[in-house]
Design a protein around this motif. Structure first.
Motif, mmCIF file in Angstrom:
data_model
loop_
_atom_site.group_PDB
_atom_site.id
_atom_site.type_symbol
_atom_site.label_atom_id
_atom_site.label_comp_id
_atom_site.label_asym_id
_atom_site.label_seq_id
_atom_site.Cartn_x
_atom_site.Cartn_y
_atom_site.Cartn_z
ATOM 1 N N GLN A 14 -63.237 -80.943 67.183
ATOM 2 C CA GLN A 14 -62.331 -80.997 66.039
ATOM 3 C C GLN A 14 -61.315 -82.125 66.200
ATOM 4 N N ILE A 15 -60.787 -82.290 67.390
ATOM 5 C CA ILE A 15 -59.834 -83.376 67.643
ATOM 6 C C ILE A 15 -60.523 -84.721 67.438
ATOM 7 N N HIS A 16 -61.749 -84.830 67.905
ATOM 8 C CA HIS A 16 -62.500 -86.072 67.726
ATOM 9 C C HIS A 16 -62.666 -86.385 66.236
ATOM 10 N N MET A 17 -62.971 -85.365 65.440
ATOM 11 C CA MET A 17 -63.138 -85.575 63.998
ATOM 12 C C MET A 17 -61.826 -86.040 63.355
ATOM 13 N N ILE A 18 -60.705 -85.476 63.790
ATOM 14 C CA ILE A 18 -59.391 -85.880 63.264
ATOM 15 C C ILE A 18 -59.093 -87.320 63.642
ATOM 16 N N LEU A 19 -59.333 -87.672 64.905
ATOM 17 C CA LEU A 19 -59.068 -89.037 65.361
ATOM 18 C C LEU A 19 -59.932 -90.058 64.628
ATOM 19 N N VAL A 20 -61.190 -89.720 64.374
ATOM 20 C CA VAL A 20 -62.080 -90.610 63.625
ATOM 21 C C VAL A 20 -61.546 -90.785 62.201
ATOM 22 N N LYS A 52 -58.586 -93.099 62.326
ATOM 23 C CA LYS A 52 -59.025 -94.467 62.614
ATOM 24 C C LYS A 52 -59.661 -95.115 61.390
ATOM 25 N N GLU A 53 -60.446 -94.321 60.649
ATOM 26 C CA GLU A 53 -61.130 -94.850 59.469
ATOM 27 C C GLU A 53 -60.266 -94.778 58.209
ATOM 28 N N LYS A 54 -58.999 -94.341 58.380
ATOM 29 C CA LYS A 54 -58.032 -94.243 57.285
ATOM 30 C C LYS A 54 -58.507 -93.329 56.151
ATOM 31 N N ASN A 55 -59.176 -92.234 56.529
ATOM 32 C CA ASN A 55 -59.603 -91.241 55.546
ATOM 33 C C ASN A 55 -58.410 -90.377 55.150
ATOM 34 N N ASP A 56 -58.424 -89.881 53.923
ATOM 35 C CA ASP A 56 -57.341 -89.022 53.447
ATOM 36 C C ASP A 56 -57.461 -87.593 53.952
ATOM 37 N N GLY A 70 -64.903 -75.513 57.645
ATOM 38 C CA GLY A 70 -65.201 -75.168 56.266
ATOM 39 C C GLY A 70 -64.120 -75.524 55.270
ATOM 40 N N ASN A 71 -63.075 -76.206 55.709
ATOM 41 C CA ASN A 71 -61.971 -76.589 54.817
ATOM 42 C C ASN A 71 -61.723 -78.080 54.898
ATOM 43 N N ASP A 72 -61.347 -78.664 53.769
ATOM 44 C CA ASP A 72 -60.887 -80.051 53.779
ATOM 45 C C ASP A 72 -59.400 -80.043 54.094
ATOM 46 N N VAL A 73 -59.034 -80.754 55.143
ATOM 47 C CA VAL A 73 -57.653 -80.787 55.614
ATOM 48 C C VAL A 73 -57.123 -82.194 55.439
ATOM 49 N N LYS A 74 -55.937 -82.311 54.810
ATOM 50 C CA LYS A 74 -55.307 -83.606 54.621
ATOM 51 C C LYS A 74 -54.927 -84.197 55.980
ATOM 52 N N VAL A 75 -55.154 -85.496 56.148
ATOM 53 C CA VAL A 75 -54.874 -86.180 57.411
ATOM 54 C C VAL A 75 -53.590 -86.994 57.268
ATOM 55 N N ASN A 76 -52.701 -86.834 58.218
ATOM 56 C CA ASN A 76 -51.478 -87.619 58.277
ATOM 57 C C ASN A 76 -51.679 -88.685 59.347
#
Length: 148
Positions: A10-16, A19-23, A29-35
């Motif tokens: 999960q941490i790896h997915m957040i870091l990616v 890095k890729e500037k995804n929102d 199972g949930n879309d979580v907003k990235v800060n």
């Protein structure tokens, strides 16, 4: 170990995503907003007789973080800043006396686990002292309003 490995993914997915500037990122199972300004930190208690059962981090989780060493906190400085920020005029003197008292109690009392003379206990005493000062100040304000 399995939970830590799942956390690592999960941490790896957040870091990616950062890095890729995804929102957002899809987690559990949930879309979580990235800060993009967020930070992820892992702390470990030191391996000692007091921390039985501590396991090593899995290699995939270790790879996501940079290790840093922590130093012992300056309790006098922390107490001084806390007291001054909450309105004590003699924070330096009070903080030195309080930390000295904690140090003496730690030396004199038995080494039982229920005695805590660390920063957590110091902060609890400081919070109580600051709360008492605020209550006293509010009481004085109320009395001065009654007298005028």
């Amino acid at each position: 170990q399995d939970q830590l490995s799942a956390v690592s993914n999960q941490i790896h997915m957040i870091l990616v995503a950062i890095k890729e500037k995804n929102d957002s990122v899809h987690l559990l199972g949930n879309d979580v907003k990235v800060n993009a300004n967020a930070g992820i930190f892992v702390t470990l208690n030191p391996a000692s007789k007091d921390y039985k059962g501590r396991s090593e981090l899995p290699a995939n989780l270790k790879a996501l973080f940079r290790p840093i060493a922590m130093s012992k906190p300056d309790n006098v400085c922390i107490a001084d800043v806390t007291l001054l920020a909450d309105g004590f005029s003699e924070g330096k003197i009070l903080s030195q006396k309080l930390v000295l008292a904690f140090s003496k109690l730690q030396q004199l009392l038995s080494k039982q686990r229920h005695y805590d003379w660390g920063l957590r206990a110091l902060k609890a005493v400081l919070r109580t002292a600051c709360k008492m000062l605020r209550s006293a100040a509010q009481g004085e304000d109320a009395r001065s309003k009654i007298n005028t």
